[in-house]
Scaffold this active site. Structure first.
Site, PDB file in Angstrom:
ATOM      1  N   TYR A 150      23.196-112.822  72.961  1.00  0.00           N
ATOM      2  CA  TYR A 150      23.494-112.476  71.572  1.00  0.00           C
ATOM      3  C   TYR A 150      24.734-111.568  71.518  1.00  0.00           C
ATOM      4  O   TYR A 150      24.682-110.407  71.938  1.00  0.00           O
ATOM      5  CB  TYR A 150      22.324-111.751  70.897  1.00  0.00           C
ATOM      6  CG  TYR A 150      21.016-112.512  70.841  1.00  0.00           C
ATOM      7  CD1 TYR A 150      20.972-113.906  70.953  1.00  0.00           C
ATOM      8  CD2 TYR A 150      19.813-111.849  70.658  1.00  0.00           C
ATOM      9  CE1 TYR A 150      19.770-114.607  70.894  1.00  0.00           C
ATOM     10  CE2 TYR A 150      18.603-112.538  70.591  1.00  0.00           C
ATOM     11  CZ  TYR A 150      18.591-113.911  70.724  1.00  0.00           C
ATOM     12  OH  TYR A 150      17.390-114.586  70.662  1.00  0.00           O
ATOM     13  N   PRO A 201      10.868-116.677  61.929  1.00  0.00           N
ATOM     14  CA  PRO A 201       9.696-116.925  61.072  1.00  0.00           C
ATOM     15  C   PRO A 201      10.064-117.094  59.604  1.00  0.00           C
ATOM     16  O   PRO A 201       9.252-117.593  58.824  1.00  0.00           O
ATOM     17  CB  PRO A 201       8.831-115.674  61.286  1.00  0.00           C
ATOM     18  CG  PRO A 201       9.813-114.603  61.641  1.00  0.00           C
ATOM     19  CD  PRO A 201      10.876-115.290  62.460  1.00  0.00           C
ATOM     20  N   LEU A 202      11.283-116.675  59.253  1.00  0.00           N
ATOM     21  CA  LEU A 202      11.745-116.840  57.864  1.00  0.00           C
ATOM     22  C   LEU A 202      12.730-118.001  57.769  1.00  0.00           C
ATOM     23  O   LEU A 202      13.510-118.085  56.810  1.00  0.00           O
ATOM     24  CB  LEU A 202      12.390-115.537  57.378  1.00  0.00           C
ATOM     25  CG  LEU A 202      11.475-114.306  57.442  1.00  0.00           C
ATOM     26  CD1 LEU A 202      12.240-113.033  57.118  1.00  0.00           C
ATOM     27  CD2 LEU A 202      10.294-114.483  56.484  1.00  0.00           C
ATOM     28  N   GLY A 203      12.697-118.878  58.752  1.00  0.00           N
ATOM     29  CA  GLY A 203      13.599-120.033  58.719  1.00  0.00           C
ATOM     30  C   GLY A 203      15.053-119.605  58.670  1.00  0.00           C
ATOM     31  O   GLY A 203      15.849-120.176  57.939  1.00  0.00           O
ATOM     32  N   ARG A 204      15.384-118.562  59.471  1.00  0.00           N
ATOM     33  CA  ARG A 204      16.752-118.015  59.522  1.00  0.00           C
ATOM     34  C   ARG A 204      17.211-117.558  58.134  1.00  0.00           C
ATOM     35  O   ARG A 204      18.383-117.597  57.810  1.00  0.00           O
ATOM     36  CB  ARG A 204      17.719-119.036  60.121  1.00  0.00           C
ATOM     37  CG  ARG A 204      17.340-119.449  61.549  1.00  0.00           C
ATOM     38  CD  ARG A 204      18.320-120.412  62.130  1.00  0.00           C
ATOM     39  NE  ARG A 204      17.909-120.883  63.450  1.00  0.00           N
ATOM     40  CZ  ARG A 204      18.208-120.305  64.613  1.00  0.00           C
ATOM     41  NH1 ARG A 204      18.915-119.216  64.621  1.00  0.00           N
ATOM     42  NH2 ARG A 204      17.792-120.821  65.762  1.00  0.00           N
TER      43      ARG A 204
HETATM   44  N1  LIG Z   1      14.244-117.610  71.581  1.00  0.00           N
HETATM   45  C1  LIG Z   1      15.159-118.156  70.838  1.00  0.00           C
HETATM   46  O1  LIG Z   1      15.731-119.202  71.174  1.00  0.00           O
HETATM   47  C2  LIG Z   1      15.533-117.517  69.533  1.00  0.00           C
HETATM   48  C3  LIG Z   1      16.305-118.198  68.579  1.00  0.00           C
HETATM   49  C4  LIG Z   1      16.612-117.558  67.376  1.00  0.00           C
HETATM   50  C5  LIG Z   1      16.148-116.266  67.131  1.00  0.00           C
HETATM   51  N2  LIG Z   1      15.420-115.619  68.074  1.00  0.00           N
HETATM   52  C6  LIG Z   1      14.918-114.241  67.857  1.00  0.00           C
HETATM   53  O2  LIG Z   1      14.128-114.228  66.674  1.00  0.00           O
HETATM   54  C7  LIG Z   1      14.596-113.223  65.785  1.00  0.00           C
HETATM   55  C8  LIG Z   1      14.339-113.614  64.336  1.00  0.00           C
HETATM   56  O3  LIG Z   1      14.867-114.868  64.026  1.00  0.00           O
HETATM   57  P1  LIG Z   1      16.131-115.074  63.089  1.00  0.00           P
HETATM   58  O4  LIG Z   1      16.831-113.775  62.903  1.00  0.00           O
HETATM   59  O5  LIG Z   1      16.841-116.232  63.651  1.00  0.00           O
HETATM   60  O6  LIG Z   1      15.539-115.612  61.718  1.00  0.00           O
HETATM   61  P2  LIG Z   1      14.532-115.084  60.617  1.00  0.00           P
HETATM   62  O7  LIG Z   1      13.875-113.850  61.060  1.00  0.00           O
HETATM   63  O8  LIG Z   1      13.721-116.255  60.259  1.00  0.00           O
HETATM   64  O9  LIG Z   1      15.528-114.803  59.409  1.00  0.00           O
HETATM   65  C9  LIG Z   1      16.525-113.836  59.453  1.00  0.00           C
HETATM   66  C10 LIG Z   1      17.289-113.909  58.140  1.00  0.00           C
HETATM   67  O10 LIG Z   1      16.387-113.609  57.056  1.00  0.00           O
HETATM   68  C11 LIG Z   1      16.891-112.524  56.299  1.00  0.00           C
HETATM   69  N3  LIG Z   1      15.738-111.698  55.915  1.00  0.00           N
HETATM   70  C12 LIG Z   1      14.906-111.015  56.738  1.00  0.00           C
HETATM   71  N4  LIG Z   1      13.908-110.433  56.049  1.00  0.00           N
HETATM   72  C13 LIG Z   1      14.119-110.734  54.747  1.00  0.00           C
HETATM   73  C14 LIG Z   1      13.433-110.430  53.554  1.00  0.00           C
HETATM   74  N5  LIG Z   1      12.328-109.688  53.557  1.00  0.00           N
HETATM   75  N6  LIG Z   1      13.946-110.898  52.373  1.00  0.00           N
HETATM   76  C15 LIG Z   1      15.059-111.658  52.349  1.00  0.00           C
HETATM   77  N7  LIG Z   1      15.748-112.006  53.472  1.00  0.00           N
HETATM   78  C16 LIG Z   1      15.275-111.541  54.655  1.00  0.00           C
HETATM   79  C17 LIG Z   1      17.870-111.814  57.185  1.00  0.00           C
HETATM   80  O11 LIG Z   1      18.858-111.199  56.395  1.00  0.00           O
HETATM   81  P3  LIG Z   1      19.758-109.977  56.873  1.00  0.00           P
HETATM   82  O12 LIG Z   1      20.048-110.169  58.334  1.00  0.00           O
HETATM   83  O13 LIG Z   1      20.981-110.121  56.029  1.00  0.00           O
HETATM   84  O14 LIG Z   1      19.015-108.725  56.617  1.00  0.00           O
HETATM   85  C18 LIG Z   1      18.443-112.953  58.021  1.00  0.00           C
HETATM   86  O15 LIG Z   1      19.458-113.614  57.301  1.00  0.00           O
HETATM   87  C19 LIG Z   1      16.083-113.080  66.155  1.00  0.00           C
HETATM   88  O16 LIG Z   1      16.620-111.859  65.707  1.00  0.00           O
HETATM   89  C20 LIG Z   1      16.038-113.216  67.658  1.00  0.00           C
HETATM   90  O17 LIG Z   1      15.676-111.976  68.241  1.00  0.00           O
HETATM   91  C21 LIG Z   1      15.095-116.226  69.251  1.00  0.00           C
END
Ligand SMILES: NC(=O)c1ccc[n+]([C@@H]2O[C@H](COP(=O)([O-])OP(=O)(O)OC[C@H]3O[C@@H](n4cnc5c(N)ncnc54)[C@H](OP(=O)(O)O)[C@@H]3O)[C@@H](O)[C@H]2O)c1
Length: 329
Positions: free
Chosen positions: A56, A205-208
């Site tokens: 990352y 979990p929030l579909g990115r």
């Molecule tokens: N193992 C793997 O291959 C893999 C792949 C992807 C991700 N990950 C891990 O999983 C973690 C989480 O996944 P992710 O970041 O991809 O996606 P996510 O948690 O599904 O979604 C993140 C997005 O949702 C927004 N968000 C978060 N909480 C919110 C809320 N309460 N209301 C409105 N918008 C909200 C964030 O905005 P802001 O950022 O603008 O606040 C960001 O744009 C990553 O940080 C990483 O550590 C692992």
């Protein structure tokens, strides 16, 4: 906040963790000082589980996570990082590497960037199809013996690989995408992890961010934002998926919660073994997500959320072709 068992490790973590990826890359610009402050705030608000990876921001994320965590009590936090997705300094992807000598070198680099003497949970980020999993996990197990790592994990591994890996050394957690629109683990992976007592760490979990309802326009992403080229968030798929999210928002509004909270509460309700790690750069979202971990939506509400997006209903794949070839191996 409620806590959940991290597999058979004997330790517990906060029911939701904090995904730190977006603080370095993939979702547009971020500010290091704000990111570090937010990680510390997350701990103040009772989050104890922090997720990063060496890839990352090509090391940047581990550095800022390390800077934030050095001010927190080490024995009260669980730090997870990952190796295996090789990148060049300029960010170019160099493929997956699960060779034992690489595992050892990657771990040393991560420890250095994090400024820690051990990693709590060390994942292989993607399975290397050219290296038997026994060899990769064998090297990871040596890191445990050396005291550099406490527990082992895999990410996006298929059931057969998980079983083979678990025979070499206990696998504590599987980190794989799971959310209202990514229901793939229901098709056998949960059965495997539950049989073996492996925690399921649900990433994106929030579909990115898509499931939160925040995205109204497919052209709103900056050119370098991973989501601008993600198959589910571009072209006609964006519109089709947006209609599904409208319905999630309707259910959430009736329950007087946000769509993000409904989506997170749904993931948490799918099993005590599931630990979602939503990512955010905003304190308000952090607080909303923590509040969601305490939400108890009625069973019929949870069912109706699941019924909006039954497995396979999202339009488009969750990664491009190259990305899809690297999951479920
Ligand atoms: N193992 C793997 O291959 C893999 C792949 C992807 C991700 N990950 C891990 O999983 C973690 C989480 O996944 P992710 O970041 O991809 O996606 P996510 O948690 O599904 O979604 C993140 C997005 O949702 C927004 N968000 C978060 N909480 C919110 C809320 N309460 N209301 C409105 N918008 C909200 C964030 O905005 P802001 O950022 O603008 O606040 C960001 O744009 C990553 O940080 C990483 O550590 C692992």
């Amino acid at each position: 906040m409620n806590r959940r068992k991290l597999g058979k490790s004997g330790i517990e973590v906060s029911a939701i963790g904090l995904g730190c990826m977006g603080m370095s890359e993939f979702y547009g610009p971020s500010d290091d000082r704000e990111s570090i402050a937010l990680i510390k705030k997350a701990f103040d608000l009772s989050i104890t589980f922090f997720d990063t990876a060496d890839m990352y921001g090509v090391g940047h994320n581990e550095i800022i996570v390390g800077q934030a965590l050095r001010d927190l009590p080490r024995d009260k936090i669980v730090v997870a990082t990952k190796f295996g997705n090789m990148r060049r300094v300029d960010g170019a992807n160099l493929g997956v590497n699960g060779r034992p000598e690489y595992v050892k070198a990657a771990c040393d680099m991560s420890l250095k960037r994090l400024g820690l003497d051990h990693i709590d949970l060390y994942y292989q980020h993607r399975v290397d199809p050219d290296v038997p999993i026994e060899e990769t996990v064998g090297a990871m197990a040596e890191l445990v013996k050396e005291g550099k790592v406490r527990f082992l994990g895999l990410s996006e591994a298929g059931s057969a690989t998980i079983r083979r890996a678990h025979k070499v050394h206990p696998i504590t957690a599987l980190q794989t995408e799971f959310s209202l629109w990514t229901r793939d683990p229901e098709n056998g992976i949960f059965a495997t992890t539950r049989e073996l007592g492996i925690a399921f760490v649900a990433y994106s979990p929030l579909g990115r961010g898509f499931l939160t309802g925040s995205f109204k326009d497919k052209n709103q992403f900056a050119p370098k934002d991973f989501r601008s080229v993600n198959p589910r968030m571009s072209g006609d798929n964006f519109d089709a998926n947006r209609k599904l999210v409208d319905r999630v928002e309707e259910v959430a509004a009736r329950e007087k919660v946000t769509a993000a909270q409904a989506a997170l509460a749904w993931v948490l309700s799918q099993g005590e073994d599931i630990i979602p790690i939503p990512g955010t750069r905003h304190e308000k979202y952090l607080r909303d997500n923590i509040a969601a971990s305490e939400l108890r939506l009625r069973p019929e509400v949870l069912r109706s959320l699941g019924d909006i997006l039954p497995p396979g209903s999202a339009a488009g794949t969750r990664y491009d072709e190259t990305g899809m070839r690297r999951v479920g191996i």
